[in-house]
Design an enzyme around this catalytic site. Sequence first.
Site, PDB file in Angstrom:
ATOM      1  N   CYS A  28      93.496  45.167   1.951  1.00 11.35           N
ATOM      2  CA  CYS A  28      93.883  44.578   0.662  1.00 11.35           C
ATOM      3  C   CYS A  28      95.119  45.292   0.093  1.00 11.35           C
ATOM      4  O   CYS A  28      96.223  45.002   0.519  1.00 11.35           O
ATOM      5  CB  CYS A  28      92.699  44.580  -0.296  1.00 11.35           C
ATOM      6  SG  CYS A  28      92.917  43.361  -1.601  1.00 11.35           S
TER       7      CYS A  28
ATOM      8  N   HIS B 126      89.081  42.165   2.542  1.00 13.49           N
ATOM      9  CA  HIS B 126      88.350  43.428   2.707  1.00 13.49           C
ATOM     10  C   HIS B 126      87.463  43.315   3.944  1.00 13.49           C
ATOM     11  O   HIS B 126      86.314  42.869   3.847  1.00 13.49           O
ATOM     12  CB  HIS B 126      87.483  43.696   1.473  1.00 13.49           C
ATOM     13  CG  HIS B 126      88.262  44.074   0.255  1.00 13.49           C
ATOM     14  ND1 HIS B 126      88.550  45.376  -0.058  1.00 13.49           N
ATOM     15  CD2 HIS B 126      88.831  43.312  -0.709  1.00 13.49           C
ATOM     16  CE1 HIS B 126      89.254  45.412  -1.178  1.00 13.49           C
ATOM     17  NE2 HIS B 126      89.442  44.171  -1.594  1.00 13.49           N
TER      18      HIS B 126
ATOM     19  N   GLU C 154      85.902  45.425   5.400  1.00 10.07           N
ATOM     20  CA  GLU C 154      84.720  46.301   5.351  1.00 10.07           C
ATOM     21  C   GLU C 154      83.459  45.590   4.853  1.00 10.07           C
ATOM     22  O   GLU C 154      82.342  45.992   5.184  1.00 10.07           O
ATOM     23  CB  GLU C 154      85.007  47.535   4.472  1.00 10.07           C
ATOM     24  CG  GLU C 154      85.174  47.300   2.968  1.00 10.07           C
ATOM     25  CD  GLU C 154      86.602  46.965   2.542  1.00 10.07           C
ATOM     26  OE1 GLU C 154      87.365  46.440   3.384  1.00 10.07           O
ATOM     27  OE2 GLU C 154      86.952  47.216   1.370  1.00 10.07           O
TER      28      GLU C 154
HETATM   29  N1  GLN Z   1      95.823  45.317  -6.638  1.00 10.36           N
HETATM   30  C1  GLN Z   1      95.976  44.413  -5.554  1.00 10.36           C
HETATM   31  C2  GLN Z   1      95.787  42.965  -5.982  1.00 10.36           C
HETATM   32  O1  GLN Z   1      95.266  42.697  -7.030  1.00 10.36           O
HETATM   33  C3  GLN Z   1      95.012  44.754  -4.435  1.00 10.36           C
HETATM   34  C4  GLN Z   1      93.594  44.504  -4.795  1.00 10.36           C
HETATM   35  C5  GLN Z   1      92.618  45.193  -3.895  1.00 10.36           C
HETATM   36  O2  GLN Z   1      92.995  46.079  -3.139  1.00 10.36           O
HETATM   37  N2  GLN Z   1      91.361  44.823  -3.969  1.00 10.36           N
HETATM   38  O3  GLN Z   1      96.152  42.079  -5.267  1.00 10.36           O
END
Ligand code: GLN
Length: 566
Positions: A414, A540, A542
């Site tokens: 992400c 994600h 994970e």
């Molecule tokens: N801050 C970034 C976004 O909002 C990444 C978000 C995250 O890593 N969950 O896109």
Amino acid sequence: MRTKDALQNIIESSSTEFYNQLPRGYQPGNTKYVVVTGSVISGVGKGTINSSLCKLLADRGLNVEPIKLEAYLNVDAGTLSPYRHGEVFVLDDGSETDLDLGSYERMIDKNLSKDNFVTSGRIYQTLIQKERAGEYLGRDVQFIPHVTGEIKSVVRNLAMKSQADVIVIEIGGTVGDYENMFAMEALRELAYEEGQENVCSVNVTYILEPGSLGEHKSKAAQLGIKRLIELGIQPDIIVCRSESKIDNKIKEKISLNVNVPLSRVFGVDDIKSIYALPIKLREMGFDKMILDTLDMKIGNNGNSKLNAWTEKNQVPENADTVKIGIAGKYTGSSDTYMSVIKAIEHATAAEGKKFEIHWIETTEIEGKKLAVERALEGLQGIIIPGGFGKRGVEGKIAIAQYCREKKIPYLGLCLGFQIGLIEFARNVCGLKKADSTEFNPNTAEPVVDMLPEQKKLEGLGGNMRLGGKEVAIKKGTRAEKLYGSTNIRERFRHRFECNPKYINQCEEKGMVFSGKHPTHPIMQILELTEHPFFMASQYHAEFTSRPLKPSPLFSGFVQACIKSTK
Ligand code: GLN
């Protein structure tokens, strides 16, 4: 007989003091309930015991559903700081829940939904909405019966929807907390209405062992359980958690003081691996005892399946260790990155290796107090996990650059995807000002920008791109090789994305976008070909990793770490 009388009350509820809304067709007894509460202190593994119990019941062929009743007033976990409360775990349906749901999913290998996680905030939200819609028909809306009624409803609705044989209900916090009083009260009512043979109450307590005394003391546990009895809940089964093994005397004291037969008082001392817990509980007769109190006679075909599962999840003590660095912001607690750590555990166990995590404080790199080279010394690979906000970002970009140039395995999740992209744009494409509008709203080169649909949303709660989505994987890429498919589903939680304006420039310089939105130009996996392992996902990875089914991205990363020379 008692159940019938209690139900009569439910049926007549519109004209009486009772407030119960039974789902259409609901038959008490079709679904049995196990209600798990905690006493003395929290954080002693109530969630782990519950998820192990779910595993044991599922192992017997039962359809099991967990539900967590969380006491806080937030409508969901989305606005909670992972530093204070542990990670926000995202379900396939987009619900933002707490990390216990992750433990349940991993243990029973099943996708859960918003029906499995209910906060007091959500109960009150429903209540207020109903009140505004005039659904209480002129009655004053009260904690009892209305709040308790709503709580019973969510439990029974889950029973109807899932047709579960058993629902394991976890009440967050410990007995005596003001916050969870209404959940306790609701489940007291539920037990009464459903009938004794349909509800089993388990209390997970803690046996102290003060260092100065060098022996176990059961008083705090006795008092905690008595508090539960004062609330009208007589536990059927007690689990005594402790650091070291407790003797029979302690169990006898508990039994004597809280009206639970000795055979139903179990001792569970600390263990190294949570995977060893289900079989340990089975050997003690824990799940059999629960089924007995629920009047369920379910056989099982021996423990061979469970033994094999336990065995496969264990890594020999003398196995090699893979050293992995995590460059995160919240380095104070490992709960903050629970699923990332679990995914590493699944992937390393599959390779027969142990793992060690080194936390990298990226603000120190950013402030030039620590050289990247020093920070990464001795590490076989680096993960940049999800995160929000500007703090430490430049340090992360420096790490990504170092990993790319020095050919150190890199996995971005992400935010780690966006970091990899910004670094590449700056240092390979020559877009020196490349940045995300999250960190620098006026940047001249917004290679990472807000998703168009997010721009219209306001506030911070529940407004991200959330949950499971399809990802189309490009043929012939490392992603295709790892996933063995060109169409996968993974879970997202973000507001920003790769700005489509920069896709061509990045591709021309050798970045491969190996995963994309099936119909829109939204980039979801990036990889570098001339590198042992440089991959990142906008999702994600994970959250979908499970014991014995590691996330393909983590597997590829760990294999590359093992191959790396350090
Ligand atoms: N801050 C970034 C976004 O909002 C990444 C978000 C995250 O890593 N969950 O896109």
